[in-house]
Structure formats: C-alpha cells, structure tokens
Design an enzyme around this catalytic site. Sequence first.
Site, PDB file in Angstrom:
ATOM      1  N   THR A 135       0.859  -1.188   0.000  1.00 37.33           N
ATOM      2  CA  THR A 135       0.000   0.000   0.000  1.00 37.33           C
ATOM      3  C   THR A 135       0.891   1.233   0.000  1.00 37.33           C
ATOM      4  OG1 THR A 135      -1.661  -1.237   1.228  1.00 37.33           O
ATOM      5  CG2 THR A 135      -1.835   1.174   1.282  1.00 37.33           C
ATOM      6  N   LEU A 256     -20.740  -3.341  10.714  1.00 36.04           N
ATOM      7  CA  LEU A 256     -21.620  -2.561  11.589  1.00 36.04           C
ATOM      8  C   LEU A 256     -21.726  -3.221  12.960  1.00 36.04           C
ATOM      9  CD1 LEU A 256     -24.524  -1.396   9.224  1.00 36.04           C
ATOM     10  CD2 LEU A 256     -22.636  -0.029  10.131  1.00 36.04           C
ATOM     11  N   GLY A 259     -18.162  -2.079  18.989  1.00 35.15           N
ATOM     12  CA  GLY A 259     -17.192  -2.739  19.865  1.00 35.15           C
ATOM     13  C   GLY A 259     -16.124  -1.795  20.346  1.00 35.15           C
ATOM     14  N   CYS A 266      -3.260  -2.333   9.147  1.00 34.80           N
ATOM     15  CA  CYS A 266      -3.584  -1.475   8.000  1.00 34.80           C
ATOM     16  C   CYS A 266      -4.380  -0.213   8.341  1.00 34.80           C
ATOM     17  CB  CYS A 266      -4.341  -2.281   6.951  1.00 34.80           C
ATOM     18  SG  CYS A 266      -3.275  -3.481   6.139  1.00 34.80           S
ATOM     19  N   LYS A 269      -2.570   2.847  10.234  1.00 39.08           N
ATOM     20  CA  LYS A 269      -1.450   3.451   9.500  1.00 39.08           C
ATOM     21  C   LYS A 269      -1.911   4.015   8.150  1.00 39.08           C
ATOM     22  CE  LYS A 269       0.760  -0.167   6.721  1.00 39.08           C
ATOM     23  NZ  LYS A 269       0.584   0.347   5.373  1.00 39.08           N
TER      24      LYS A 269
HETATM   25  N1  NAD Z   1      -1.435  -7.359   6.236  1.00 45.09           N
HETATM   26  C1  NAD Z   1      -2.511  -7.038   5.543  1.00 45.09           C
HETATM   27  O1  NAD Z   1      -3.616  -7.454   5.870  1.00 45.09           O
HETATM   28  C2  NAD Z   1      -2.411  -6.147   4.329  1.00 45.09           C
HETATM   29  C3  NAD Z   1      -3.525  -6.046   3.484  1.00 45.09           C
HETATM   30  C4  NAD Z   1      -3.444  -5.234   2.370  1.00 45.09           C
HETATM   31  C5  NAD Z   1      -2.279  -4.512   2.122  1.00 45.09           C
HETATM   32  N2  NAD Z   1      -1.218  -4.613   2.966  1.00 45.09           N
HETATM   33  C6  NAD Z   1      -0.005  -3.858   2.634  1.00 45.09           C
HETATM   34  O2  NAD Z   1       0.952  -4.757   2.088  1.00 45.09           O
HETATM   35  C7  NAD Z   1       2.279  -4.373   2.478  1.00 45.09           C
HETATM   36  C8  NAD Z   1       2.934  -5.516   3.222  1.00 45.09           C
HETATM   37  O3  NAD Z   1       2.190  -5.782   4.392  1.00 45.09           O
HETATM   38  P1  NAD Z   1       2.417  -7.099   5.251  1.00 45.09           P
HETATM   39  O4  NAD Z   1       1.395  -7.099   6.316  1.00 45.09           O
HETATM   40  O5  NAD Z   1       2.543  -8.267   4.349  1.00 45.09           O
HETATM   41  O6  NAD Z   1       3.868  -6.741   5.881  1.00 45.09           O
HETATM   42  P2  NAD Z   1       4.819  -7.686   6.708  1.00 45.09           P
HETATM   43  O7  NAD Z   1       5.556  -6.803   7.645  1.00 45.09           O
HETATM   44  O8  NAD Z   1       4.066  -8.875   7.213  1.00 45.09           O
HETATM   45  O9  NAD Z   1       5.854  -8.228   5.619  1.00 45.09           O
HETATM   46  C9  NAD Z   1       6.791  -7.445   4.964  1.00 45.09           C
HETATM   47  C10 NAD Z   1       7.988  -8.338   4.641  1.00 45.09           C
HETATM   48  O10 NAD Z   1       8.885  -7.609   3.806  1.00 45.09           O
HETATM   49  C11 NAD Z   1      10.211  -7.938   4.181  1.00 45.09           C
HETATM   50  N3  NAD Z   1      11.113  -6.898   3.702  1.00 45.09           N
HETATM   51  C12 NAD Z   1      11.256  -5.622   4.138  1.00 45.09           C
HETATM   52  N4  NAD Z   1      12.174  -4.974   3.412  1.00 45.09           N
HETATM   53  C13 NAD Z   1      12.607  -5.843   2.461  1.00 45.09           C
HETATM   54  C14 NAD Z   1      13.539  -5.761   1.391  1.00 45.09           C
HETATM   55  N5  NAD Z   1      14.210  -4.621   1.146  1.00 45.09           N
HETATM   56  N6  NAD Z   1      13.746  -6.849   0.611  1.00 45.09           N
HETATM   57  C15 NAD Z   1      13.070  -7.990   0.862  1.00 45.09           C
HETATM   58  N7  NAD Z   1      12.169  -8.123   1.850  1.00 45.09           N
HETATM   59  C16 NAD Z   1      11.950  -7.064   2.643  1.00 45.09           C
HETATM   60  C17 NAD Z   1      10.133  -8.062   5.699  1.00 45.09           C
HETATM   61  O11 NAD Z   1      11.221  -8.826   6.195  1.00 45.09           O
HETATM   62  C18 NAD Z   1       8.787  -8.757   5.870  1.00 45.09           C
HETATM   63  O12 NAD Z   1       8.897 -10.171   5.890  1.00 45.09           O
HETATM   64  C19 NAD Z   1       2.103  -3.105   3.314  1.00 45.09           C
HETATM   65  O13 NAD Z   1       2.243  -2.004   2.457  1.00 45.09           O
HETATM   66  C20 NAD Z   1       0.674  -3.206   3.817  1.00 45.09           C
HETATM   67  O14 NAD Z   1       0.125  -1.946   4.094  1.00 45.09           O
HETATM   68  C21 NAD Z   1      -1.254  -5.419   4.058  1.00 45.09           C
END
Ligand code: NAD
Length: 434
Positions: A135, A256, A259, A266, A269
């Site tokens: 994101t 809805l 709680g 997400c 942030k």
């Molecule tokens: N978790 C969710 O439900 C969700 C849903 C939609 C979107 N997102 C978005 O997706 C993105 C990832 O979220 P997430 O929850 O999977 O994060 P996360 O922290 O679980 O995973 C990120 C991974 O990236 C790795 N990483 C960081 N820098 C790196 C690099 N330079 N090279 C290789 N690996 C690297 C980290 O070690 C980690 O394992 C974010 O932008 C988040 O906002 C998350």
Amino acid sequence: MHKSSVLPYSRDRENDKGRDEVQVTVIGTGYVGLVTAIGLAENGHEVICVDLNAERMEQLTKGIPPITEQGIEEALQANAARMTFTTVYPESDLYLVAVGTPERADGSCDLTAVEAVVAQISRLNPEANVVLKSTVPPGTTERLQQSYPELRFAMVPEFLREGTALADNRAPSRLVIGTRDHMLAERLETLFLTTAPVVQVDPTTAELTKYAANSFLAVKISFINEIARLADAVGADVAEVAHGIGLDPRIGPAFLRAGAGYGGSCFPKDIAALTALAKTYETPLHVIEGADKTNEAQLDYVLQKIRPVKGQRIALLGLAFKPGTDDLRDAPALRLAERLEALGVHITGYDPAAKTLLDQKPTLDEAIAEADAAVIMTEWDEMKQLEPERLQRLMRTPRLIDGRNCWAYADRPHGVEYEGIGRYNQTFTNNQIR
Ligand SMILES: NC(=O)c1ccc[n+]([C@@H]2O[C@H](COP(=O)([O-])OP(=O)(O)OC[C@H]3O[C@@H](n4cnc5c(N)ncnc54)[C@H](O)[C@@H]3O)[C@@H](O)[C@H]2O)c1
C-alpha cells in the site's frame, strides 16, 4: 493532484502477448507477499520468494509459515514444488513488491523499503516489470516511473482480510490494476487468473482506491460505535439498530458491529498516511479524521465500562487485532493493556494464537482465575462460547465486558454482570437481563 505527462500510455510489447507466466519473483514474504505467492503457485506459476529475513526463509523452506492463517500450512506444502524461498534477489522479468510501508512518526507513509527494492530491481534488470502490491500513497508509482523510466510499473492494491487471507486471495471481490502499460495489464489479468471484476485504472487511482476502501470501512466502524454510545445513553440495542439499517441495500450489514474499535496492521497506519498526504494538498478529510478520533475515544469508553481500580486483576480475552490471526500490530487489546497498566491494574491475557509480553496464560481459564473483570477484545469462538458457569466458578467477581458484542449469552439471565457496547447496558447489570 500531480499527474505525469512523460509516461507512455502503452508500450510495444507484442513479443510478450499471450505468453504464459513461468516465473514470478515476490519480494517481501510477510502477510501479503506470502499469500500472493501461494495464490500464484496455485495458478501454476513458479514463484521465487525473496525476503531479508533469513530465519523466515529457512522456516518457509521447511514448510513452516511465519503467520497464523487458516489453511496456510497445507497450501504451502501443497505448492512446495513451485515455490522457492531465498534472501538473494534473482534476475527476473516480473517482480511483485510486497514489503512493508509502515507509519512514520508524523503519520506519513515510510517508503524506504519499497524504494530500496525498486532500486535493487533496476540494477538486476533495468527493463523489468514491477508490480507494487504494497500500500503506497497516491502518486508513488508515477513518481517511481519517472525515476526509473525503463522499468514498467503497475500498482495492484491488495484487499485481503487477515483471518481469511487465502480464501480472499482465491476468490477476490475485485482485481484493481493500476498501470499505463496495457500489455502489462493484460499479463497481470492472466497471472492472477480471476473471475472477479477487473478495474483497470491509472496507478494513482489504484493507490487511492486502496486507501479509500480502508478509510470507508474505518468510517463504518466508527459510525456504529458512535451510535452504540448513544444507544447506551438512551437505552437502545445497537445490534438491532445495525440489523435494522443493514437491511437497507444502500447501507449493507457488513462492518456494523459495535465494539472496542479497530486496530491492526492497516487501518490506523493507512488512515494516518492518507490524512498526512491530504494535508500536503490542503484537502482536509473531516470524515476520515473523525473516524480516527472516534476510534481512539472508543477505547476510553471501554476503559470507563471496566471501572478499573488500582490493584485489581483484569483478564483480557483475545489479544490479536482480530480472530483467525496472530497479528498484534496496533491491536486494541494491547493499547487497552497500556492504559490499564498505567492505572496500576494487574493484567492477565489469553489468546489462542498471538504471543505477547503481557502476563499471558496458556488457557482462558487460567487468565480469568481470580479476576475482578474479564474483557473480550477479540471475538475468537472460544470467547463467544465462554459459558457463564466458568466465569462464576473461576473469577473473583463474575463481570464480563464484551468489547466485541459477541458473547452468545448476552441476552439470558446467567448470574454474570455483563456489559456490551450499546446493548441495553442499564438493564444488563445485576443479572437483570431484559
Ligand atoms: N497485512 C494485511 O492485511 C495487508 C492487506 C493489504 C495490504 N497490505 C499492505 O501490504 C504491504 C505488506 O504488508 P504485510 O502485512 O505483508 O507486511 P509484513 O511486515 O508482514 O511483511 C513485509 C515483509 O517484507 C520484508 N522486507 C522488508 N524490506 C525488504 C527488502 N528490502 N527486501 C526484501 N524483503 C523485505 C520483511 O522482512 C517482511 O517479511 C504493506 O504495504 C501493507 O500496508 C497489508
């Protein structure tokens, strides 16, 4: 809003037309990266997963997932032959970027990891296709495209819900593809192999779509939480109000449930990032900022309901930010724990999946033993099915504050002092249920 004027809208990529993907590199193997990689492997592609976290890669090579998510271990094992885990970036034609984009101290989005990954990709293959799944704030992909004109960018926002991540990946509600490169858009449609509606837009629109989706859901939650407080004040049942309004197709029943408010990796942030971005454009987001304020206040409201007294023992039931995951990022339970601890309360915690630094007990019964109050903070099935008899037998005072309005016994006499959020609370005390 800034729009690039130098980007070619489409590129000549006839050679790629109709080609099946054979190899995809997914960078970042957290929630989004891993689930995306599994989905691609299930679609028959060979997937190389790259992450800086060597321990994580070692575990994944053995088939051990780093996250708790329904069916993930089986899916990993079933697709092991098509998945490789490494800390070394390979040269590839197609990279999906799913690294974290955390919040900076000023609320804005920290793009350090995304930028580092894109720089690394351009060194390995200056003409690679780069698909951002992370994101990122509106304008980011266009800016990267200008900095790396040879790379071919797309932004494909991720909408998975933790707790049902694999199911969401297999049957997404929509596929949003943000790119100016028609050929890449076509390849991505083939790659993700979905029957869901495809929304093909420019990258900035795709980026804003993701933030708008999360903000809207946050607004819905805060909206019903405000109505819940009013329901408490006037003596109405917010669950029935939600049912009554949710039947209107213009409103819908989802999100809805009143709680203790939202948390997670997400919503907080992303809202902070969108608000910070909007400020730079002098475009205030009153509704979204209001949702955030209400969410903060909601935790204080739960605190008031607990009526904590110094020296008391209070059990927090459920610590993960939602059921079905062990994710503790910005979990409301942890934020509540901080407030309670500051008041001199001893907290015991229980969660079937998440591990914290709190005085966490291995079973729910141990967490509630001798407690003065228990607070449901995550609606795991175990909390919903917690029988009144256990509360009466084990607690010093059988008092339950239901921060998720999920307790199945809420509307029956049971000798437990029960308090939900906006659910006839005046009459729920002293065992006089309805
Ligand atoms: N978790 C969710 O439900 C969700 C849903 C939609 C979107 N997102 C978005 O997706 C993105 C990832 O979220 P997430 O929850 O999977 O994060 P996360 O922290 O679980 O995973 C990120 C991974 O990236 C790795 N990483 C960081 N820098 C790196 C690099 N330079 N090279 C290789 N690996 C690297 C980290 O070690 C980690 O394992 C974010 O932008 C988040 O906002 C998350």
